[in-house]
Design a protein around this motif. Structure first.
Motif, PDB file in Angstrom:
ATOM      1  N   LYS A 192      -8.025   1.119   1.618  1.00  9.49           N
ATOM      2  CA  LYS A 192      -8.203   2.309   0.790  1.00  9.49           C
ATOM      3  C   LYS A 192      -7.521   3.478   1.489  1.00  9.49           C
ATOM      4  N   ALA A 193      -6.518   4.072   0.850  1.00  9.55           N
ATOM      5  CA  ALA A 193      -5.718   5.137   1.451  1.00  9.55           C
ATOM      6  C   ALA A 193      -5.943   6.459   0.720  1.00  9.55           C
ATOM      7  N   PHE A 194      -6.088   7.519   1.514  1.00 10.02           N
ATOM      8  CA  PHE A 194      -6.218   8.881   0.974  1.00 10.02           C
ATOM      9  C   PHE A 194      -5.102   9.739   1.562  1.00 10.02           C
ATOM     10  N   HIS A 195      -4.501  10.572   0.754  1.00  6.54           N
ATOM     11  CA  HIS A 195      -3.501  11.507   1.272  1.00  6.54           C
ATOM     12  C   HIS A 195      -4.164  12.543   2.167  1.00  6.54           C
ATOM     13  N   MET A 196      -3.487  12.881   3.266  1.00  2.00           N
ATOM     14  CA  MET A 196      -4.004  13.861   4.219  1.00  2.00           C
ATOM     15  C   MET A 196      -2.855  14.778   4.648  1.00  2.00           C
ATOM     16  N   CYS A 197      -3.150  15.699   5.554  1.00  2.00           N
ATOM     17  CA  CYS A 197      -2.160  16.690   5.979  1.00  2.00           C
ATOM     18  C   CYS A 197      -1.127  16.087   6.938  1.00  2.00           C
ATOM     19  N   ALA A 198      -0.087  16.861   7.208  1.00  3.98           N
ATOM     20  CA  ALA A 198       0.952  16.479   8.164  1.00  3.98           C
ATOM     21  C   ALA A 198       0.466  16.656   9.597  1.00  3.98           C
ATOM     22  N   LEU A 215       0.816  -1.217   0.000  1.00  5.34           N
ATOM     23  CA  LEU A 215       0.000   0.000   0.000  1.00  5.34           C
ATOM     24  C   LEU A 215       0.850   1.268   0.000  1.00  5.34           C
ATOM     25  N   ARG A 216       1.941   1.271   0.723  1.00  5.34           N
ATOM     26  CA  ARG A 216       2.783   2.475   0.780  1.00  5.34           C
ATOM     27  C   ARG A 216       3.317   2.876  -0.596  1.00  5.34           C
ATOM     28  N   PRO A 217       3.952   1.970  -1.344  1.00  3.57           N
ATOM     29  CA  PRO A 217       4.440   2.381  -2.668  1.00  3.57           C
ATOM     30  C   PRO A 217       3.331   2.648  -3.676  1.00  3.57           C
ATOM     31  N   LEU A 218       2.128   2.174  -3.388  1.00  2.43           N
ATOM     32  CA  LEU A 218       0.992   2.502  -4.247  1.00  2.43           C
ATOM     33  C   LEU A 218       0.588   3.957  -4.017  1.00  2.43           C
ATOM     34  N   ALA A 219       0.597   4.388  -2.763  1.00  2.00           N
ATOM     35  CA  ALA A 219       0.161   5.739  -2.424  1.00  2.00           C
ATOM     36  C   ALA A 219       1.256   6.790  -2.608  1.00  2.00           C
ATOM     37  N   TYR A 220       2.500   6.417  -2.300  1.00  2.00           N
ATOM     38  CA  TYR A 220       3.621   7.366  -2.399  1.00  2.00           C
ATOM     39  C   TYR A 220       4.518   6.997  -3.570  1.00  2.00           C
ATOM     40  N   LYS A 221       4.801   7.971  -4.416  1.00  2.00           N
ATOM     41  CA  LYS A 221       5.675   7.750  -5.570  1.00  2.00           C
ATOM     42  C   LYS A 221       6.996   8.513  -5.454  1.00  2.00           C
ATOM     43  N   LYS A 248     -15.381  20.090   6.072  1.00  2.00           N
ATOM     44  CA  LYS A 248     -14.376  20.635   5.151  1.00  2.00           C
ATOM     45  C   LYS A 248     -13.253  19.634   4.891  1.00  2.00           C
ATOM     46  N   VAL A 249     -12.680  19.071   5.958  1.00  2.00           N
ATOM     47  CA  VAL A 249     -11.553  18.159   5.748  1.00  2.00           C
ATOM     48  C   VAL A 249     -12.010  16.872   5.067  1.00  2.00           C
ATOM     49  N   ALA A 250     -13.225  16.424   5.356  1.00  2.04           N
ATOM     50  CA  ALA A 250     -13.746  15.231   4.682  1.00  2.04           C
ATOM     51  C   ALA A 250     -13.825  15.456   3.180  1.00  2.04           C
ATOM     52  N   ASN A 251     -14.275  16.633   2.775  1.00  4.29           N
ATOM     53  CA  ASN A 251     -14.356  16.940   1.342  1.00  4.29           C
ATOM     54  C   ASN A 251     -12.982  17.155   0.722  1.00  4.29           C
ATOM     55  N   ASP A 252     -12.052  17.694   1.498  1.00  4.31           N
ATOM     56  CA  ASP A 252     -10.689  17.882   0.998  1.00  4.31           C
ATOM     57  C   ASP A 252      -9.986  16.553   0.748  1.00  4.31           C
ATOM     58  N   ILE A 253     -10.201  15.609   1.657  1.00  7.74           N
ATOM     59  CA  ILE A 253      -9.455  14.351   1.614  1.00  7.74           C
ATOM     60  C   ILE A 253     -10.121  13.296   0.737  1.00  7.74           C
ATOM     61  N   PHE A 254     -11.404  13.090   0.932  1.00 10.80           N
ATOM     62  CA  PHE A 254     -12.074  11.951   0.319  1.00 10.80           C
ATOM     63  C   PHE A 254     -12.502  12.239  -1.118  1.00 10.80           C
ATOM     64  N   ARG A 255     -11.506  12.418  -1.966  1.00 12.98           N
ATOM     65  CA  ARG A 255     -11.726  12.560  -3.405  1.00 12.98           C
ATOM     66  C   ARG A 255     -11.197  11.298  -4.085  1.00 12.98           C
ATOM     67  N   GLU A 256     -11.949  10.778  -5.020  1.00 13.63           N
ATOM     68  CA  GLU A 256     -11.565   9.510  -5.649  1.00 13.63           C
ATOM     69  C   GLU A 256     -10.175   9.586  -6.264  1.00 13.63           C
ATOM     70  N   GLU A 257      -9.856  10.715  -6.882  1.00 12.38           N
ATOM     71  CA  GLU A 257      -8.535  10.841  -7.516  1.00 12.38           C
ATOM     72  C   GLU A 257      -7.410  10.897  -6.487  1.00 12.38           C
ATOM     73  N   ASN A 258      -7.757  11.054  -5.212  1.00  8.60           N
ATOM     74  CA  ASN A 258      -6.773  11.108  -4.131  1.00  8.60           C
ATOM     75  C   ASN A 258      -6.620   9.754  -3.439  1.00  8.60           C
ATOM     76  N   SER A 259      -7.215   8.719  -4.013  1.00 13.86           N
ATOM     77  CA  SER A 259      -7.253   7.415  -3.339  1.00 13.86           C
ATOM     78  C   SER A 259      -6.321   6.393  -3.983  1.00 13.86           C
ATOM     79  N   SER A 260      -5.856   5.473  -3.137  1.00 13.36           N
ATOM     80  CA  SER A 260      -5.083   4.302  -3.580  1.00 13.36           C
ATOM     81  C   SER A 260      -5.717   3.087  -2.916  1.00 13.36           C
TER      82      SER A 260
END
Length: 413
Positions: free
Chosen positions: A245-251, A143-149, A392-404
């Motif tokens: 299912k992984a979504f990118h989020m903030c630090a 999952l990690r190399p799928l989400a992070y390039k 707000k954060v749910a809409n920022d994060i949970f976008r299909e194009e942001n998923s692995s």
């Protein structure tokens, strides 16, 4: 509130003291600002290897554990992608033994071929048992190399592959040590029935003579914004199908972190949570399902993970998760539901401040990533989150194009 004093030695070692008169046990925690993200892509697993090597004998002390056990002390350590943390507890009258042990291995390890071979074998066996030979063990290797390039979060703390540790040389090990293990790259916290003046004397005596080292400024690649959904399907010898299912989020240091953490609690904190009530109890699609954040210092991941009930189609399971995602994006959470979760978070945080060791760990990590006093702001940061921020954060994060998405299927499917 956790009260503390702090000072810094001339060699850059930051020292924090928390006085706790209620316990005869003193906790000593030392965190080094090095984790798996600081490794080279072709030489991974070194931070974790060092967690083991640091117990294999230092320049003046052949066995770390023996002197500690003789005085009734105990110790352990952990490594993740961001930090390496060593901690010990011991009777307060024997506190100097802890300073002696920790300073000597910061000064220099033994760097013997025998120690390297012993710890190399331990790490390789751990890699095989926990990640390759255990059901679902390789999930984060996938999952990690799928989400992070680009960012080094693309590999797990154990490393990309066994060969990196198998091929590690004594020179590799020495280079890694002197590059990262240094007083000016660490925070030392002492918590217990102690006085600041006493700790200052001990810190000067045992750590003051260790020279500052040349620590290269961290310059990690930033993960670009993900613009299309990624999917990977694997088949393994496991009892049930699973989905991750992984979504990118903030630090962790971002203002949105607290709202994001509460989103994970709304979805998956206990048997009254949304995912459990609807997808486990009512619809009986999953035997277990969780939503959680990685808590990474750099931009991290928000992950859904679930094991499907036998006979449930993957498409139906994924659609059910998506329905819950759509719901938290479209409907503002009620104050009642949010306040209930805030109370649980506050309770958990206050409980984590009971022991001297937990307080020492929390202070050390907070200081390493910014300011030790941030531990005293955590509860207020959670309590200040509004329903609108959750939305707000749910809409920022949970976008299909942001998923692995990793589809983890049984071999006989």
């Amino acid at each position: 509130m956790i009260k503390f004093d702090r000072f810094e030695l001339d060699n850059g070692l930051k020292v924090i003291i928390h006085k706790d008169k209620t316990t005869p046990i003193v906790a000593i925690n030392i965190v080094y600002n090095v984790g798996a993200r600081d490794e080279m892509p072709e030489k991974t697993g070194f931070a974790h290897l060092f967690e083991h090597l640091m117990f294999g004998g230092s320049v003046n002390i052949p066995s770390y554990d023996t002197p500690l056990q003789k005085i009734g002390g105990s110790n352990n350590a952990f490594t993740n992608n961001d930090i390496t943390n060593y901690y010990l507890t011991l009777p307060k009258q024997n506190i100097e033994t802890g300073f002696w042990l920790e300073s000597d291995r910061m000064l220099s390890l033994a760097f013997s071929p025998k120690s390297l071979e012993v710890q190399r074998s331990v790490v390789i066996e751990e890699f095989k048992q926990r990640y390759l030979n255990q059901p679902y063990g390789d999930v984060y290797l996938l999952l990690r190399p799928l989400a992070y390039k680009h960012h080094p979060y693309q590999w797990a703390t154990i490393g990309k592959e066994i060969s990196h540790i198998e091929n590690a040389t004594l020179k590799d090990v020495k280079d890694f040590f002197y590059k990262h293990y240094a007083p000016n790259n660490a925070v030392l916290v002492v918590a217990g029935d102690v006085e600041t003046s006493e700790i200052r004397i001990l810190a000067d005596k045992w750590f003051g003579g260790i020279q500052k080292r040349n620590i290269a400024k961290r310059n990690l690649p930033i993960e670009p914004k993900q613009t299309e959904a990624r999917k990977l399907t694997v088949k393994r010898d496991v009892p049930f199908d699973a989905i991750y299912k992984a979504f990118h989020m903030c630090a962790k240091t971002h203002p949105d972190y607290y709202a994001t953490d509460l989103v994970s609690d709304i979805l998956s904190n206990g048997n009254s949570s949304r995912l459990y009530q609807r997808l486990v109890k009512e619809k009986q699609l999953f035997s277990e399902i969780n939503a959680y954040i990685m808590g990474s210092v750099d931009a991290g991941l928000f992950i859904f993970s679930g094991k499907l009930i036998d006979g449930v189609k993957m498409e139906d399971a994924e659609n059910a998760i998506q329905n819950e995602i759509n719901l938290i994006k479209s409907e503002v959470v009620s104050n009642e539901e949010l306040n209930k979760l805030k109370n649980k978070v506050e309770s958990a945080l206050r409980f984590s401040e009971i022991t001297a060791l937990n307080k020492a760990m929390n202070l050390a990590f907070a200081e390493l990533i910014g300011d030790a006093n941030n531990v005293n702001k955590e509860i207020d940061n959670y309590l200040a989150v509004t329903p609108e921020e959750i939305n707000k954060v749910a809409n920022d994060i949970f976008r299909e194009e942001n998923s692995s998405t990793l589809y983890y299927l049984r071999i006989n499917n």
